[in-house]
Motif scaffolding. Sequence first.
Motif, mmCIF file in Angstrom:
data_model
loop_
_atom_site.group_PDB
_atom_site.id
_atom_site.type_symbol
_atom_site.label_atom_id
_atom_site.label_comp_id
_atom_site.label_asym_id
_atom_site.label_seq_id
_atom_site.Cartn_x
_atom_site.Cartn_y
_atom_site.Cartn_z
ATOM 1 N N ASN A 94 -34.414 -4.379 3.327
ATOM 2 C CA ASN A 94 -35.794 -4.723 3.676
ATOM 3 C C ASN A 94 -36.100 -6.149 3.215
ATOM 4 O O ASN A 94 -36.786 -6.908 3.894
ATOM 5 N N LYS A 95 -35.535 -6.499 2.040
ATOM 6 C CA LYS A 95 -35.766 -7.820 1.474
ATOM 7 C C LYS A 95 -34.880 -8.878 2.157
ATOM 8 O O LYS A 95 -35.360 -9.895 2.646
ATOM 9 N N GLU A 96 -33.588 -8.566 2.180
ATOM 10 C CA GLU A 96 -32.609 -9.514 2.694
ATOM 11 C C GLU A 96 -32.882 -9.929 4.143
ATOM 12 O O GLU A 96 -32.647 -11.056 4.530
ATOM 13 N N TYR A 97 -33.374 -8.993 4.939
ATOM 14 C CA TYR A 97 -33.597 -9.285 6.353
ATOM 15 C C TYR A 97 -35.070 -9.510 6.652
ATOM 16 O O TYR A 97 -35.485 -9.502 7.803
ATOM 17 N N ASP A 98 -35.862 -9.680 5.589
ATOM 18 C CA ASP A 98 -37.260 -10.054 5.755
ATOM 19 C C ASP A 98 -38.037 -9.098 6.658
ATOM 20 O O ASP A 98 -38.819 -9.533 7.493
ATOM 21 N N LEU A 99 -37.779 -7.813 6.501
ATOM 22 C CA LEU A 99 -38.426 -6.857 7.402
ATOM 23 C C LEU A 99 -39.904 -6.654 7.052
ATOM 24 O O LEU A 99 -40.712 -6.334 7.903
ATOM 25 N N GLY A 100 -40.221 -6.821 5.789
ATOM 26 C CA GLY A 100 -41.627 -6.729 5.378
ATOM 27 C C GLY A 100 -42.226 -5.330 5.477
ATOM 28 O O GLY A 100 -43.438 -5.175 5.582
ATOM 29 N N LEU A 101 -41.378 -4.320 5.450
ATOM 30 C CA LEU A 101 -41.913 -2.953 5.491
ATOM 31 C C LEU A 101 -42.392 -2.549 4.095
ATOM 32 O O LEU A 101 -41.776 -2.901 3.091
#
Length: 342
Positions: A263-270
């Motif tokens: 979620n962090k590494e790919y900037d998903l922002g969930l």
Amino acid sequence: MSRWQLYRAKREHIAGTGAVAMIEFAPGRDMAQSWASNVPFRYHSDDYEGDRPRASYYETSMKHPGEDLSAGVTRITVSERVVNALLKDTEIDPEAFAARVKNSLKPESKELKNARLKLKTTVDSRIIQARNVVGVLPGKDTSEIIVIGGHYDHVGKHDGWIWNGADDNASGTVGVMTIAKAMMASGEKPEKTIVFAAWTGEEKGLLGSEYFADHPWNDAEMILNLNYDMISRDDMDDSLGVKCSMTYTEKYGILEELAVKHNKEYDLGLEIKYNPQERPRGGSDHAPFAAKDVPVFYFMAGFPPEYHSTNDHVEKVNWDKMVKIIKLGYLNTWELSNTDWE
Ligand SMILES: [Zn+2]
């Protein structure tokens, strides 16, 4: 949601006690009075105005063909008059009884010594055929599989009303197919084999996933199940449209660690609420796997008011969130299919 869950839980519990039938009565909601009031009865829904009972999906039950003839526990709802007759020689006042149990949250079972109720039922059964749709991406090792699934059935069409089921569960099946497409596009062969499945008969009691869990592809060992069911909507308190929950088998903390990382590494922002559970239960297709101690994880985006209504429509889908939940499922399963983590 909780009411629906309770029904299933109650039925299961009562069947387990060996009861032959279940008599239900809701104090203060006497059906006989509703009939007598002579207004068009809104059958099961606030948007139905027909004057005939709407044929409902829930009126039939289904199960896997088997060797016993049991139709399960017969369940009837009775009027206040019947309840009064049954309780005639007791001190029980149903309304006070219900209020007391509700406040104490403790059951107060009572035996009705002299009450008798005779009930005659018949079962009209036939065999129908339904299919799971299963695709396999063979890994280097085909003896262990990761199962990514979501149900493709919904509650159908009755008397001209259509339950389209955009969130429940077009969203989940899109999730399964999108991950399949992405994994194929990677051009890489994973270590473990990945099985993609669109389940049938979920709404009839998890029939498709249960069948698969009993008869897995290639008799392989199931090492993980990702379930997608309702991954496209926002709850009332989710004005930014970024919240979801992830329930997973507690013993496998790696499922949460990876979700946090990706979620962090790919900037998903969930904004993910994690629910670790010893053996996740509930009314969706992860349950048959969890029951066999296969580690599971599943996401839910929200619980919309249109749940199981004819208004579960595609306009209400939060595409952005859905894509993010799918990416997260992809990243987790891909990593777990290529590392030794069990
Ligand atoms: Zn569903």
